[in-house]
Motif scaffolding. Structure first.
Motif, PDB file in Angstrom:
ATOM      1  N   LEU A   1      -2.195   9.055   8.572  1.00 32.98           N
ATOM      2  CA  LEU A   1      -2.279   9.056   7.118  1.00 32.98           C
ATOM      3  C   LEU A   1      -3.198   7.940   6.615  1.00 32.98           C
ATOM      4  O   LEU A   1      -3.924   8.123   5.625  1.00 32.98           O
ATOM      5  CB  LEU A   1      -0.882   8.913   6.513  1.00 32.98           C
ATOM      6  N   VAL A   2      -3.172   6.794   7.282  1.00 28.61           N
ATOM      7  CA  VAL A   2      -4.081   5.707   6.909  1.00 28.61           C
ATOM      8  C   VAL A   2      -5.524   6.165   7.071  1.00 28.61           C
ATOM      9  O   VAL A   2      -6.382   5.914   6.206  1.00 28.61           O
ATOM     10  CB  VAL A   2      -3.818   4.450   7.762  1.00 28.61           C
ATOM     11  N   LEU A   3      -5.815   6.845   8.164  1.00 27.54           N
ATOM     12  CA  LEU A   3      -7.174   7.322   8.414  1.00 27.54           C
ATOM     13  C   LEU A   3      -7.564   8.415   7.427  1.00 27.54           C
ATOM     14  O   LEU A   3      -8.736   8.545   7.054  1.00 27.54           O
ATOM     15  CB  LEU A   3      -7.292   7.819   9.849  1.00 27.54           C
ATOM     16  N   THR A   4      -6.590   9.207   6.979  1.00 28.83           N
ATOM     17  CA  THR A   4      -6.847  10.205   5.946  1.00 28.83           C
ATOM     18  C   THR A   4      -7.183   9.522   4.624  1.00 28.83           C
ATOM     19  O   THR A   4      -8.112   9.918   3.920  1.00 28.83           O
ATOM     20  CB  THR A   4      -5.629  11.123   5.758  1.00 28.83           C
ATOM     21  N   ALA A   5      -6.420   8.491   4.300  1.00 20.68           N
ATOM     22  CA  ALA A   5      -6.685   7.738   3.080  1.00 20.68           C
ATOM     23  C   ALA A   5      -8.075   7.115   3.123  1.00 20.68           C
ATOM     24  O   ALA A   5      -8.823   7.156   2.147  1.00 20.68           O
ATOM     25  CB  ALA A   5      -5.617   6.661   2.896  1.00 20.68           C
ATOM     26  N   HIS A   6      -8.424   6.559   4.269  1.00 22.21           N
ATOM     27  CA  HIS A   6      -9.741   5.942   4.408  1.00 22.21           C
ATOM     28  C   HIS A   6     -10.854   6.963   4.187  1.00 22.21           C
ATOM     29  O   HIS A   6     -11.817   6.712   3.453  1.00 22.21           O
ATOM     30  CB  HIS A   6      -9.892   5.321   5.796  1.00 22.21           C
ATOM     31  N   ALA A   7     -10.739   8.119   4.816  1.00 18.10           N
ATOM     32  CA  ALA A   7     -11.783   9.134   4.722  1.00 18.10           C
ATOM     33  C   ALA A   7     -11.979   9.620   3.294  1.00 18.10           C
ATOM     34  O   ALA A   7     -13.106   9.886   2.863  1.00 18.10           O
ATOM     35  CB  ALA A   7     -11.444  10.314   5.634  1.00 18.10           C
ATOM     36  N   THR A   8     -10.890   9.706   2.550  1.00 17.13           N
ATOM     37  CA  THR A   8     -10.951  10.269   1.201  1.00 17.13           C
ATOM     38  C   THR A   8     -11.072   9.211   0.107  1.00 17.13           C
ATOM     39  O   THR A   8     -11.093   9.550  -1.077  1.00 17.13           O
ATOM     40  CB  THR A   8      -9.699  11.117   0.925  1.00 17.13           C
ATOM     41  N   GLY A   9     -11.149   7.941   0.489  1.00 17.76           N
ATOM     42  CA  GLY A   9     -11.265   6.883  -0.505  1.00 17.76           C
ATOM     43  C   GLY A   9      -9.991   6.638  -1.285  1.00 17.76           C
ATOM     44  O   GLY A   9     -10.029   6.229  -2.451  1.00 17.76           O
ATOM     45  N   THR A  10      -8.861   6.893  -0.644  1.00 20.52           N
ATOM     46  CA  THR A  10      -7.549   6.715  -1.283  1.00 20.52           C
ATOM     47  C   THR A  10      -6.938   5.395  -0.843  1.00 20.52           C
ATOM     48  O   THR A  10      -7.131   4.964   0.291  1.00 20.52           O
ATOM     49  CB  THR A  10      -6.614   7.874  -0.882  1.00 20.52           C
ATOM     50  N   ASP A  11      -6.190   4.749  -1.724  1.00 20.03           N
ATOM     51  CA  ASP A  11      -5.558   3.482  -1.391  1.00 20.03           C
ATOM     52  C   ASP A  11      -4.388   3.713  -0.428  1.00 20.03           C
ATOM     53  O   ASP A  11      -3.391   4.330  -0.803  1.00 20.03           O
ATOM     54  CB  ASP A  11      -5.053   2.813  -2.678  1.00 20.03           C
ATOM     55  N   PRO A  12      -4.459   3.223   0.806  1.00 16.94           N
ATOM     56  CA  PRO A  12      -3.360   3.440   1.753  1.00 16.94           C
ATOM     57  C   PRO A  12      -2.122   2.620   1.426  1.00 16.94           C
ATOM     58  O   PRO A  12      -1.064   2.843   1.997  1.00 16.94           O
ATOM     59  CB  PRO A  12      -3.977   3.010   3.085  1.00 16.94           C
ATOM     60  N   LYS A  13      -2.256   1.672   0.516  1.00 25.41           N
ATOM     61  CA  LYS A  13      -1.089   0.874   0.122  1.00 25.41           C
ATOM     62  C   LYS A  13      -0.324   1.521  -1.024  1.00 25.41           C
ATOM     63  O   LYS A  13       0.722   1.025  -1.434  1.00 25.41           O
ATOM     64  CB  LYS A  13      -1.535  -0.538  -0.252  1.00 25.41           C
ATOM     65  N   ASN A  14      -0.847   2.629  -1.513  1.00 23.04           N
ATOM     66  CA  ASN A  14      -0.136   3.403  -2.536  1.00 23.04           C
ATOM     67  C   ASN A  14      -0.469   4.869  -2.334  1.00 23.04           C
ATOM     68  O   ASN A  14      -1.144   5.499  -3.139  1.00 23.04           O
ATOM     69  CB  ASN A  14      -0.527   2.949  -3.935  1.00 23.04           C
ATOM     70  N   PHE A  15      -0.017   5.411  -1.223  1.00 30.37           N
ATOM     71  CA  PHE A  15      -0.283   6.795  -0.864  1.00 30.37           C
ATOM     72  C   PHE A  15       0.914   7.626  -1.288  1.00 30.37           C
ATOM     73  O   PHE A  15       1.905   7.723  -0.566  1.00 30.37           O
ATOM     74  CB  PHE A  15      -0.521   6.898   0.645  1.00 30.37           C
ATOM     75  N   GLY A  16       0.854   8.155  -2.486  1.00 29.50           N
ATOM     76  CA  GLY A  16       2.002   8.880  -3.023  1.00 29.50           C
ATOM     77  C   GLY A  16       3.194   7.980  -3.221  1.00 29.50           C
ATOM     78  O   GLY A  16       4.341   8.421  -3.127  1.00 29.50           O
ATOM     79  N   GLY A  17       2.944   6.704  -3.470  1.00 28.00           N
ATOM     80  CA  GLY A  17       4.011   5.740  -3.672  1.00 28.00           C
ATOM     81  C   GLY A  17       4.449   5.027  -2.405  1.00 28.00           C
ATOM     82  O   GLY A  17       5.318   4.145  -2.455  1.00 28.00           O
TER      83      GLY A  17
END
Length: 403
Positions: free
Chosen positions: A333-349
């Protein structure tokens, strides 16, 4: 390779080798197995489940994910991973006694070796280990240009793709790594691509005679076709959209594979998986791991628009799955967040970084900005203004080798 495929592959190999599979790592949709009462988990290892079939895999993904978000892994965690390597450069799925020499009875694993190579190359300071593993991977390349799960096994899309990523991470040009007959990994990948039309048109099968979980092998192959390692960056926009077109090149096959994934995701906003054998409920279940992989593949292909709906679904439906599945799932999920430019420290809360860090030894301090390239600041602007983060966690950037 999703956590589902990793478990399925390990079970299949175990069956072939005649190894007991009762304690194998469970698929992502099920609770991970626990160590036997007499087992003592190695110091430095991430996760509390039995590491027999996925120790090196989950450790590699955990350390790679930490490095990607600017967390410096604990030295003992890195040492444990490096210590799993055999003298010839290969890695097994798990080596219970790293002080004892590797024997011919210990199966070496192309997937574990490739994942460990990527993690150690990213962390740095492990040049000798990385070179040895690359040498071993090259020595086990099949005549068709690809790799199987274990040396000598038939090539498959997932193994070939993750080895491509390892070669790229180590500074090699995967397209120039050829077998004796001149076949490259991309030649092998093309053999797994299905033509347009018919069932699963445009997808990549696991093997021609073993279709497997099509979405998983397709996502892996699309990423591999781009010469990417597990830390994927967004590719230029694919102007072809989601139309499947006749393809004779790896670039065309990658487009078709991504088009297949986009179409599959559009049906429900996420992927589905068939019930496990013997399940009382015959209904298909949401496939969190392969949905994450598909999002990463679409991002690499430049179909970011098609990831928006499934990414929102993933944010809202992955927390329980990751908690149940362990460090490899959080890393995924961290790698998914990275690829999509999403904050991994707030991934859907959910703070994915915090949850991952809690499953192993306390990481070292965050990397300094001097360790990061400009491409690694995909969420640092927002993080800088969050007081609770303190000094901030910077994402390390890494230039990828082109094929």
């Amino acid at each position: 390779m999703s956590t589902v495929r990793r478990s399925a592959a390990a079970l299949a190999v175990s069956a072939v080798l005649g190894v007991a599979i009762a304690a194998a790592a469970a698929p992502a949709a099920m609770a991970a197995t626990s160590p036997t009462p007499s087992a003592v988990l190695p110091n430095g290892l991430y996760g509390a489940a039995d590491p027999t079939y996925d120790g090196v895999w989950r450790q590699s993904l955990a350390l790679l994910a930490q490095d990607t978000v600017g967390v410096r892994p604990a030295s003992k965690a890195v040492d444990w991973l490096a210590g799993q390597q055999c003298d010839n450069g290969g890695f097994p799925s798990y080596r219970a006694d790293a002080t004892a020499p590797c024997t011919a009875k210990l199966p070496l694993d192309s997937n574990a070796t490739a994942a460990a190579t990527q993690a150690l190359a990213a962390i740095g300071g492990q040049d000798t280990a990385v070179k040895k593993s690359v040498t071993w991977l090259k020595s086990t390349q099949n005549p068709d240009g690809g790799w199987g799960y274990n040396p000598g096994g038939a090539s498959d899309a997932n193994s070939t793709s993750i080895v491509i990523g390892a070669l790229a991470a180590a500074g090699e040009k995967p397209g120039e790594v050829t077998a004796k007959g001149g076949k490259s990994p991309y030649d092998a990948l093309l053999t797994f691509a299905k033509p347009c039309g018919g069932p699963d048109g445009g997808a990549f099968v696991f093997q021609p005679k073993q279709p497997g979980i099509i979405a998983d092998s397709t996502a892996a192959a699309v990423i591999g076709a781009h010469g990417e390692d597990l830390v994927v960056k967004a590719g230029p926009k694919d102007a072809k959209g989601t139309a499947c077109e006749p393809a004779t090149t790896i670039e065309g096959a990658a487009h078709n594979g991504a088009a297949y994934l986009a179409t599959a995701l559009a049906k429900n906003g996420h992927l589905l998986t068939a019930p496990m054998p013997g399940a009382t409920d015959p209904a298909a279940k949401p496939d969190v791991g392969n949905t994450a992989d598909a999002i990463i593949a679409l991002t690499a292909q430049g179909l970011g628009e098609q990831t928006k709906k499934p990414l929102e679904w993933l944010k809202g439906n992955s927390a329980a799955w990751a908690k149940e599945s362990g460090p490899a799932a959080y890393a995924q999920l961290v790698l998914t967040a990275h690829a999509t430019g999403t904050d991994p420290k707030n991934f859907g809360g959910t703070n994915l970084v915090e949850r991952l860090n809690a499953l192993g030894p306390q990481p070292e301090k965050a990397k300094s900005t001097e360790d990061d390239s400009p491409s690694g600041t995909w969420w640092i602007v927002g993080a800088f203004f969050v007081a609770s983060i303190g000094a901030g966690i910077l994402v390390s950037g890494r230039r990828k080798s082109q094929r």
